[in-house]
Design a protein around this motif. Structure first.
Motif, mmCIF file in Angstrom:
data_model
loop_
_atom_site.group_PDB
_atom_site.id
_atom_site.type_symbol
_atom_site.label_atom_id
_atom_site.label_comp_id
_atom_site.label_asym_id
_atom_site.label_seq_id
_atom_site.Cartn_x
_atom_site.Cartn_y
_atom_site.Cartn_z
ATOM 1 N N SER A 61 0.825 -1.208 0.000
ATOM 2 C CA SER A 61 0.000 0.000 0.000
ATOM 3 C C SER A 61 0.854 1.250 0.000
ATOM 4 C CB SER A 61 -0.933 -0.010 1.213
ATOM 5 O OG SER A 61 -1.769 -1.158 1.201
ATOM 6 N N LEU A 62 1.942 1.224 0.796
ATOM 7 C CA LEU A 62 2.826 2.396 0.840
ATOM 8 C C LEU A 62 3.504 2.630 -0.509
ATOM 9 C CD1 LEU A 62 4.467 1.924 4.362
ATOM 10 C CD2 LEU A 62 2.695 3.556 3.698
ATOM 11 N N VAL A 63 3.897 1.534 -1.179
ATOM 12 C CA VAL A 63 4.546 1.686 -2.489
ATOM 13 C C VAL A 63 3.571 2.274 -3.504
ATOM 14 C CG1 VAL A 63 5.527 0.399 -4.420
ATOM 15 C CG2 VAL A 63 6.250 -0.112 -2.094
ATOM 16 N N VAL A 64 2.324 1.798 -3.505
ATOM 17 C CA VAL A 64 1.318 2.320 -4.440
ATOM 18 C C VAL A 64 1.080 3.802 -4.186
ATOM 19 C CG1 VAL A 64 -1.094 2.164 -5.115
ATOM 20 C CG2 VAL A 64 0.232 0.082 -4.777
ATOM 21 N N LEU A 65 0.928 4.179 -2.915
ATOM 22 C CA LEU A 65 0.732 5.595 -2.603
ATOM 23 C C LEU A 65 1.927 6.438 -3.011
ATOM 24 C CD1 LEU A 65 -0.971 5.335 0.912
ATOM 25 C CD2 LEU A 65 -2.053 5.881 -1.262
ATOM 26 N N ALA A 66 3.148 5.897 -2.814
ATOM 27 C CA ALA A 66 4.347 6.637 -3.200
ATOM 28 C C ALA A 66 4.418 6.837 -4.710
ATOM 29 C CB ALA A 66 5.588 5.909 -2.701
ATOM 30 N N VAL A 67 4.045 5.809 -5.470
ATOM 31 C CA VAL A 67 4.072 5.933 -6.934
ATOM 32 C C VAL A 67 3.050 6.963 -7.404
ATOM 33 C CG1 VAL A 67 3.586 4.698 -9.081
ATOM 34 C CG2 VAL A 67 4.964 3.620 -7.304
ATOM 35 N N ILE A 68 1.844 6.930 -6.849
ATOM 36 C CA ILE A 68 0.816 7.904 -7.234
ATOM 37 C C ILE A 68 1.265 9.322 -6.893
ATOM 38 C CG2 ILE A 68 -1.537 8.671 -6.777
ATOM 39 C CD1 ILE A 68 -2.302 5.768 -6.368
ATOM 40 N N GLY A 69 1.832 9.509 -5.688
ATOM 41 C CA GLY A 69 2.326 10.831 -5.316
ATOM 42 C C GLY A 69 3.444 11.306 -6.222
ATOM 43 N N PHE A 70 4.343 10.382 -6.626
ATOM 44 C CA PHE A 70 5.433 10.752 -7.536
ATOM 45 C C PHE A 70 4.887 11.200 -8.887
ATOM 46 C CE2 PHE A 70 8.409 9.417 -10.878
ATOM 47 C CZ PHE A 70 9.497 10.220 -10.548
ATOM 48 N N LEU A 71 3.870 10.482 -9.404
ATOM 49 C CA LEU A 71 3.287 10.864 -10.688
ATOM 50 C C LEU A 71 2.639 12.244 -10.615
ATOM 51 C CD1 LEU A 71 1.696 7.479 -11.826
ATOM 52 C CD2 LEU A 71 3.808 8.531 -12.621
ATOM 53 N N PHE A 72 1.923 12.521 -9.518
ATOM 54 C CA PHE A 72 1.327 13.849 -9.349
ATOM 55 C C PHE A 72 2.402 14.929 -9.280
ATOM 56 C CE2 PHE A 72 -2.629 11.704 -7.888
ATOM 57 C CZ PHE A 72 -3.511 12.379 -8.716
ATOM 58 N N ALA A 73 3.481 14.637 -8.584
ATOM 59 C CA ALA A 73 4.565 15.625 -8.461
ATOM 60 C C ALA A 73 5.213 15.904 -9.808
ATOM 61 C CB ALA A 73 5.605 15.119 -7.460
ATOM 62 N N VAL A 74 5.439 14.847 -10.610
ATOM 63 C CA VAL A 74 6.048 15.043 -11.932
ATOM 64 C C VAL A 74 5.120 15.855 -12.833
ATOM 65 C CG1 VAL A 74 6.769 13.834 -14.025
ATOM 66 C CG2 VAL A 74 7.487 12.990 -11.791
ATOM 67 N N ALA A 75 3.801 15.540 -12.808
ATOM 68 C CA ALA A 75 2.856 16.289 -13.638
ATOM 69 C C ALA A 75 2.795 17.758 -13.227
ATOM 70 C CB ALA A 75 1.466 15.645 -13.524
ATOM 71 N N TYR A 76 2.811 18.012 -11.929
ATOM 72 C CA TYR A 76 2.780 19.411 -11.457
ATOM 73 C C TYR A 76 4.052 20.147 -11.868
ATOM 74 C CZ TYR A 76 2.761 23.355 -8.218
ATOM 75 O OH TYR A 76 2.813 24.610 -7.672
ATOM 76 N N ARG A 77 5.186 19.468 -11.760
ATOM 77 C CA ARG A 77 6.451 20.125 -12.121
ATOM 78 C C ARG A 77 6.497 20.446 -13.609
ATOM 79 N NH1 ARG A 77 12.550 17.771 -10.880
ATOM 80 N NH2 ARG A 77 13.691 19.557 -11.760
ATOM 81 N N GLU A 78 6.027 19.518 -14.440
ATOM 82 C CA GLU A 78 6.019 19.775 -15.873
ATOM 83 C C GLU A 78 5.083 20.932 -16.218
ATOM 84 O OE1 GLU A 78 7.819 18.499 -18.242
ATOM 85 O OE2 GLU A 78 8.935 17.184 -16.907
ATOM 86 N N THR A 79 3.939 20.969 -15.549
ATOM 87 C CA THR A 79 2.987 22.055 -15.810
ATOM 88 C C THR A 79 3.580 23.404 -15.420
ATOM 89 O OG1 THR A 79 1.145 20.549 -15.430
ATOM 90 C CG2 THR A 79 0.666 22.899 -15.341
#
Length: 322
Positions: A61-79
């Motif tokens: 569960s922690l790994v899944v949450l970490a991956v989702i948070g990383f994807l959100f962070a990358v999308a925000y940074r690109e934007t």
């Protein structure tokens, strides 16, 4: 002592009768669906979740949450990284548009000066009656400036309101290009002799269109508030007020919050329209020969004589095409 009489032939035993329970009574007595009880029984038979499964489930569960948070962070940074470039490109386009509008206004003013100079020289070369007739024709076609009493119809977008729930600005009820078309046609029908929209003179070839959120009059953008000026007879205001276009716009203004008003104005001055780019039909350069058929439908003696293929006029439409 009570004795039980044996049942006669063809008579059912009273003890074998089955009485259906009352549905509502049974519903209140056992409100829980039997499926829930069966599921609870199966869970109890299986036993509690093993400690090993609990320990292994938490890291997943922690790994899944970490991956989702990383994807959100990358999308925000690109934007955010692309925001400055988009803002720069938008600012550059706005500056270029303003520069082109300024250049267009300058060229329009220069063309007006040259047109006045040409008019003075033409009037000097023509006789008085011919010059007067030409000026009358120019005023009627929109190619000459006109002055006189008339009517001004003013339309404006509704003010921006904030949504009571989100607090965001709600989109205003905007004036559409079709509204300007209705008003202009209503003024023409009321007897207008010359009409302009925000200083753009209307002629027989004028187009009123919409490109995105901008309204274009002869490919020139106009913005709110919109003033439709018309010069015509003294009865034009009453005729327009009684017409369908004014009634429709009053209803639209009442329901959407748009601003719509009509007033009489003395001594209006409308500018001249730009010179139209007219297209004319021309005969073809080399008419193609066609065989001369015989009455039976076949060439005489197998020979043919060249003839023009038509009247010599191109079938393309002429005049005012854009």
């Amino acid at each position: 002592m009570t004795t039980t009489r044996p049942p006669r032939d063809g008579e059912r035993d009273p003890s074998a009768r089955v009485y259906a329970p009352d549905f509502l009574t049974e519903l209140f007595r056992n409100p829980l669906d039997p499926g829930y009880a069966d599921a609870a029984a199966r869970r109890a038979s299986v036993g509690p979740v093993s400690r090993l499964r609990q320990v292994l489930g938490r890291p997943v569960s922690l790994v899944v949450l970490a991956v989702i948070g990383f994807l959100f962070a990358v999308a925000y940074r690109e934007t955010m990284a692309e925001e400055p470039s988009r803002a720069t490109a938008r600012a550059g386009l706005i500056a270029e548009i303003k520069q082109r509008e300024t250049e267009t206004d300058r060229l329009t003013a220069r063309a007006e000066q040259l047109r006045e100079e040409v008019g003075r020289q033409r009037d000097a070369a023509l006789s008085g009656s011919q010059a007067s007739r030409l000026r009358t024709l120019e005023a009627g076609t929109g190619l000459g400036r006109v002055r006189g009493d008339g009517v001004v119809v003013r339309l404006a977008d509704a003010p921006r309101d904030k949504d009571a729930v989100t607090g965001a600005e709600a989109g205003p009820s905007q004036v559409l290009y079709s509204d300007l078309q209705k008003v202009a046609n209503g003024l023409w029908a009321a007897g207008a002799e010359a009409v302009s929209i925000n200083g753009q003179r209307l002629t027989a070839t004028t187009t009123i269109r919409q490109a995105g959120e901008a309204i274009l009059v002869d490919y020139r953008p106009v913005t709110s508030p919109y003033e439709v000026q018309a010069i015509g007879p003294g009865s034009m205001r009453d005729t327009f007020d009684d017409g369908r276009a004014a009634a429709l716009m009053r209803e639209v203004a009442r329901t959407t919050g748009l601003s719509f008003g009509v007033k009489e104005v003395d001594d209006l001055a409308l500018p001249a329209a730009p010179e139209p780019r007219l297209r004319y039909a021309e005969p073809p350069a080399s008419p193609s020969p066609s065989p001369s058929p015989s009455p039976s439908g076949s060439p005489v003696g197998g020979s043919s004589s060249p003839e023009p293929s038509g009247s010599g006029v191109s079938p393309r439409p002429s005049g005012g095409g854009r």
